[in-house]
Structures are given as C-alpha cells and as structure tokens.
Enzyme design. Structure first.
Site, mmCIF file in Angstrom:
data_model
loop_
_atom_site.group_PDB
_atom_site.id
_atom_site.type_symbol
_atom_site.label_atom_id
_atom_site.label_comp_id
_atom_site.label_asym_id
_atom_site.label_seq_id
_atom_site.Cartn_x
_atom_site.Cartn_y
_atom_site.Cartn_z
ATOM 1 N N ARG A 148 12.082 -1.140 10.142
ATOM 2 C CA ARG A 148 11.664 -2.284 9.351
ATOM 3 C C ARG A 148 12.308 -2.175 7.984
ATOM 4 O O ARG A 148 12.051 -1.211 7.260
ATOM 5 C CB ARG A 148 10.143 -2.258 9.230
ATOM 6 C CG ARG A 148 9.568 -3.605 9.055
ATOM 7 C CD ARG A 148 8.132 -3.743 9.472
ATOM 8 N NE ARG A 148 7.170 -2.826 8.883
ATOM 9 C CZ ARG A 148 5.945 -3.207 8.548
ATOM 10 N NH1 ARG A 148 5.578 -4.441 8.692
ATOM 11 N NH2 ARG A 148 5.081 -2.344 8.092
ATOM 12 N N THR A 182 12.796 -6.740 3.180
ATOM 13 C CA THR A 182 12.685 -8.039 3.861
ATOM 14 C C THR A 182 11.667 -8.010 5.001
ATOM 15 O O THR A 182 11.282 -9.058 5.525
ATOM 16 C CB THR A 182 14.045 -8.445 4.470
ATOM 17 O OG1 THR A 182 14.401 -7.447 5.446
ATOM 18 C CG2 THR A 182 15.123 -8.530 3.416
ATOM 19 N N ASP A 233 -0.582 3.487 8.997
ATOM 20 C CA ASP A 233 0.739 3.530 9.622
ATOM 21 C C ASP A 233 0.633 4.297 10.941
ATOM 22 O O ASP A 233 0.405 5.508 10.956
ATOM 23 C CB ASP A 233 1.734 4.216 8.681
ATOM 24 C CG ASP A 233 3.150 4.135 9.227
ATOM 25 O OD1 ASP A 233 3.991 3.491 8.580
ATOM 26 O OD2 ASP A 233 3.417 4.701 10.315
ATOM 27 N N ASP A 241 3.022 7.366 11.430
ATOM 28 C CA ASP A 241 2.612 8.523 10.623
ATOM 29 C C ASP A 241 1.377 9.193 11.202
ATOM 30 O O ASP A 241 1.258 10.417 11.211
ATOM 31 C CB ASP A 241 2.326 8.106 9.177
ATOM 32 C CG ASP A 241 3.602 7.926 8.366
ATOM 33 O OD1 ASP A 241 4.647 8.443 8.802
ATOM 34 O OD2 ASP A 241 3.552 7.258 7.325
#
Ligand code: URA
Length: 209
Positions: free
Chosen positions: A104, A108, A200, A203
C-alpha cells in the site's frame, strides 16, 4: 447487503472479539486467526462442486461424494493473507495456492503489485482471494483484477473484517464477486485503518511491531 455474507456464527464472533483486544499476544492472535479461517472456509465452500466416486466400506461397495480440492485455489494477498491460509488449507488440504504481492503506497493508499504467481489452468478452477482486512478496498480490487486476467471459473473474496467504505469500493469495481466477512465495522480512518478494527493485521500476525 447484496452479495455480502456476514458470518455471524457465535464461534466466529467470539474468536474475533479475542483477536481485537490489544493485549492479545502474537501467539494467540495467530492461533485465533487460524481457527477463524477454518470456520470461514466452512461458509465459503458451502456451494463448492462435488463429484461421486466409488468406494468400499467394510460392508459393501457404494458411491459417495467428494470435493475435488485441486480445483480450488486460495489466492493470498501478501503478507497478511498468509495468516489465513494455514487454517483454510487445514480443512481443504488439496487446494492449490496462489500469491499476490501488493503493498500500500502510504501516501496515496493505492495498491502496487510486486509479485504474482498462481497455478496453471486457472480456467478450470474456483478462486477464493483472501486478506484479513478489506479496508480501502484498493488491494482487493487490484488483486481480483489480476486474478480475472487468468479467467478462473469463479472468484470469491474472504476477509475477517471490513467497513462500509471497503465493501462499497469492492462492489463498485467487482459487483460479481461475493464477499464473505466476519464483521462490518463502523468506518475507515484517515490512514486507511478500520475502526474499531484490530490494528495492523500483518504486524499482529507476524509480531513486527
Ligand atoms: N489493514 C490492516 O491491517 N488494518 C486495517 O485496519 C486496515 C488495513
């Protein structure tokens, strides 16, 4: 919501709640994800094709149904999709596996592809694209676009958690792809994270934070 299956079985919801807790260890997060993936696979494969084979029971010969696992392909969106794969493969051990590497762009939030490998003869196969989080939808949209180029028989998308924004985006790009999720959370924040979410996923699966 059309074409969205919310898997609200109590076992699924219970495990998801335990995963959301910020004090869940990497070990327990991974184990719960594994168990949840098995339960989600049960729903996702509900209409999978079967064939009849002849077998011998201890008493006689009979015809019985089996799934042709080789026709199923689980396509994992790296890296968090990998966390779901083990659980799915433990209930469909004959499934083939594809990988798509997307990261990602932090500015953006768009998906950039760096790896793509799927089995041959995709035109004979049913695909399930997997990623724990359907957030902006950018990765899922790009992954499904890429998988569609291989012309599989069908495509489904499985995640654990999504939000209205993610569903809207994915359905706008791929209205033909059914979505399976364990929860639809409130919203996406400005950084592309789902709220209340679970943080996340990569993670938390790999203990990289
Ligand atoms: N990816 C994650 O891992 N978590 C989110 O909340 C959104 C995207």
């Amino acid at each position: 919501m059309a074409n969205v299956t919310l898997v609200d079985h109590p076992l699924v919801q219970h495990k998801l709640t335990l995963m959301r807790r910020k004090d869940a260890s990497t070990n327990s997060f991974r184990r719960l994800l594994n168990e949840l993936a098995m339960l989600m696979t049960y729903e996702v494969t509900r209409d999978v094709g079967m064939q009849e084979i002849e077998i011998e029971t201890p008493l006689e010969t009979t015809k019985a149904k089996v799934i042709d696992g080789k026709k199923l392909v689980f396509v994992s969106i790296l890296r968090a999709g990998t966390g779901i794969l083990d659980g799915m493969l433990s209930v469909v051990p004959g499934a083939r596996v594809g990988h798509i590497g997307l990261y990602r762009d932090p500015k953006t939030l768009t998906a950039v592809e760096y790896y793509f490998k799927v089995p041959s003869h995709m035109e004979d196969r049913d695909v399930v694209v997997v990623d724990p989080m359907l957030a902006t939808g950018n990765s899922a949209i790009a992954a499904i676009e890429r998988v569609k180029e291989t012309r599989p028989k069908s495509i489904k998308f499985v995640c654990l958690l999504t939000c209205p924004e993610g569903i809207k985006a994915l359905q706008a790009a791929h209205p033909d792809v059914p979505i399976f999720t364990a929860a639809i959370d409130r919203e996406l924040n400005d950084h592309g994270y789902i709220l209340p979410g679970l943080g996340d996923a990569g993670d938390r699966i790999f203990g990289t934070k």
